[in-house]
Write a protein that holds these residues in place. Sequence first.
Motif, PDB file in Angstrom:
ATOM      1  N   CYS A  27     -23.561  52.000  54.050  1.00 50.35           N
ATOM      2  CA  CYS A  27     -24.652  51.313  53.369  1.00 50.35           C
ATOM      3  C   CYS A  27     -24.215  49.909  52.988  1.00 50.35           C
ATOM      4  N   ALA A  28     -25.180  48.997  52.911  1.00 51.88           N
ATOM      5  CA  ALA A  28     -24.901  47.612  52.517  1.00 51.88           C
ATOM      6  C   ALA A  28     -26.006  47.123  51.599  1.00 51.88           C
ATOM      7  N   THR A  29     -25.603  46.341  50.581  1.00 54.14           N
ATOM      8  CA  THR A  29     -26.554  45.720  49.667  1.00 54.14           C
ATOM      9  C   THR A  29     -26.316  44.217  49.713  1.00 54.14           C
ATOM     10  N   PRO A  30     -27.159  43.482  50.418  1.00 51.55           N
ATOM     11  CA  PRO A  30     -26.959  42.033  50.489  1.00 51.55           C
ATOM     12  C   PRO A  30     -27.305  41.380  49.147  1.00 51.55           C
ATOM     13  N   SER A  31     -26.633  40.283  48.855  1.00 53.14           N
ATOM     14  CA  SER A  31     -26.967  39.506  47.656  1.00 53.14           C
ATOM     15  C   SER A  31     -26.898  38.030  48.017  1.00 53.14           C
ATOM     16  N   SER A  32     -27.678  37.237  47.289  1.00 45.99           N
ATOM     17  CA  SER A  32     -27.667  35.789  47.515  1.00 45.99           C
ATOM     18  C   SER A  32     -27.600  35.099  46.156  1.00 45.99           C
ATOM     19  N   PRO A  33     -26.934  33.950  46.110  1.00 46.30           N
ATOM     20  CA  PRO A  33     -26.837  33.266  44.816  1.00 46.30           C
ATOM     21  C   PRO A  33     -28.202  32.727  44.391  1.00 46.30           C
ATOM     22  N   ASN A  34     -28.450  32.783  43.113  1.00 47.74           N
ATOM     23  CA  ASN A  34     -29.688  32.259  42.557  1.00 47.74           C
ATOM     24  C   ASN A  34     -29.311  31.241  41.486  1.00 47.74           C
ATOM     25  N   TYR A  35     -29.831  30.054  41.612  1.00 41.15           N
ATOM     26  CA  TYR A  35     -29.502  28.990  40.664  1.00 41.15           C
ATOM     27  C   TYR A  35     -30.184  29.261  39.334  1.00 41.15           C
ATOM     28  N   ALA A  36     -29.417  29.216  38.278  1.00 40.56           N
ATOM     29  CA  ALA A  36     -29.955  29.293  36.912  1.00 40.56           C
ATOM     30  C   ALA A  36     -29.451  28.042  36.202  1.00 40.56           C
ATOM     31  N   GLY A  37     -30.304  27.057  36.038  1.00 44.19           N
ATOM     32  CA  GLY A  37     -29.920  25.752  35.497  1.00 44.19           C
ATOM     33  C   GLY A  37     -29.328  25.835  34.108  1.00 44.19           C
ATOM     34  N   GLY A  38     -28.626  24.772  33.743  1.00 46.46           N
ATOM     35  CA  GLY A  38     -28.000  24.700  32.436  1.00 46.46           C
ATOM     36  C   GLY A  38     -29.016  24.450  31.340  1.00 46.46           C
ATOM     37  N   GLU A  39     -28.640  24.772  30.121  1.00 44.51           N
ATOM     38  CA  GLU A  39     -29.514  24.585  28.971  1.00 44.51           C
ATOM     39  C   GLU A  39     -29.594  23.097  28.628  1.00 44.51           C
ATOM     40  N   VAL A  40     -30.802  22.604  28.426  1.00 40.82           N
ATOM     41  CA  VAL A  40     -31.016  21.209  28.059  1.00 40.82           C
ATOM     42  C   VAL A  40     -31.339  21.156  26.574  1.00 40.82           C
ATOM     43  N   THR A  41     -30.527  20.399  25.826  1.00 37.80           N
ATOM     44  CA  THR A  41     -30.781  20.235  24.394  1.00 37.80           C
ATOM     45  C   THR A  41     -30.980  18.760  24.094  1.00 37.80           C
ATOM     46  N   THR A  42     -31.921  18.476  23.219  1.00 38.01           N
ATOM     47  CA  THR A  42     -32.203  17.109  22.802  1.00 38.01           C
ATOM     48  C   THR A  42     -32.176  17.061  21.288  1.00 38.01           C
ATOM     49  N   LYS A  43     -31.510  16.054  20.748  1.00 35.36           N
ATOM     50  CA  LYS A  43     -31.501  15.889  19.298  1.00 35.36           C
ATOM     51  C   LYS A  43     -31.493  14.406  18.959  1.00 35.36           C
ATOM     52  N   GLN A  44     -31.923  14.109  17.758  1.00 32.17           N
ATOM     53  CA  GLN A  44     -31.934  12.742  17.251  1.00 32.17           C
ATOM     54  C   GLN A  44     -30.604  12.496  16.536  1.00 32.17           C
ATOM     55  N   VAL A  45     -29.928  11.407  16.869  1.00 29.11           N
ATOM     56  CA  VAL A  45     -28.678  11.044  16.203  1.00 29.11           C
ATOM     57  C   VAL A  45     -28.829   9.662  15.583  1.00 29.11           C
ATOM     58  N   LYS A  46     -28.185   9.472  14.439  1.00 31.23           N
ATOM     59  CA  LYS A  46     -28.266   8.202  13.728  1.00 31.23           C
ATOM     60  C   LYS A  46     -27.549   7.113  14.520  1.00 31.23           C
ATOM     61  N   GLU A  47     -28.208   5.981  14.679  1.00 32.12           N
ATOM     62  CA  GLU A  47     -27.647   4.841  15.396  1.00 32.12           C
ATOM     63  C   GLU A  47     -27.259   3.728  14.420  1.00 32.12           C
ATOM     64  N   ASN A  48     -28.169   3.369  13.521  1.00 31.74           N
ATOM     65  CA  ASN A  48     -27.943   2.328  12.515  1.00 31.74           C
ATOM     66  C   ASN A  48     -28.673   2.710  11.242  1.00 31.74           C
ATOM     67  N   ILE A  49     -28.311   2.046  10.154  1.00 26.41           N
ATOM     68  CA  ILE A  49     -28.990   2.236   8.879  1.00 26.41           C
ATOM     69  C   ILE A  49     -29.206   0.865   8.258  1.00 26.41           C
TER      70      ILE A  49
END
Length: 178
Positions: free
Chosen positions: A126-148
């Motif tokens: 018996c054989a069970t073929p498999s293929s890679p499936n792309y699962a993208g990286g987590e994208v995070t966005t945040k606000q960071v202080k630049e000047n005051i």
Amino acid sequence: MNILPDYILLKPTLTLCMICLCLFGCSTVPPTQYQAAVENGDNGYSHVQLSDNQYRVLFKGNKTTDEDDAKNYALLHAAELTTAQGYTWFTIVDSDLDIETKELTRVGPTTTKPVRGETTCGLLGCATPSSPNYAGGEVTTKQVKENIMSSLLITMGKGEPKTPLKVFDAKQLAQNLR
């Protein structure tokens, strides 16, 4: 006589990397200190004269400058400016604290997860073929202080103020903040 360990002499690339990490790995931006802004928009204190006894006083700091420090540096410059102009006290007509931010987006590592196919059996097993499936990286966005920026609109005066509870003694305040 050799004073360096053998692994340092044998691995110059590793040694160079270690030196770079020591020199640059822990570098952070120090907070803006109490200093005059050289040009318009630079970090430090500045002021704009609006009338004979009224000024807009500004202090701009970088991303590591504390909010209280920015406010205190603007107050200190207001006190020094008041005495330099020959006045003894000032009152704050308006104040503002503005924190400039920028959006920082980071993408985490990408992953692949195998997708299992249908198992088929034949004469040899018996054989069970498999293929890679792309699962993208987590994208995070945040606000960071630049000047005051701390901004004060002040009115300066001499002699006895009309409303002494809303007035700063310029010499005393400068002494306290230094």
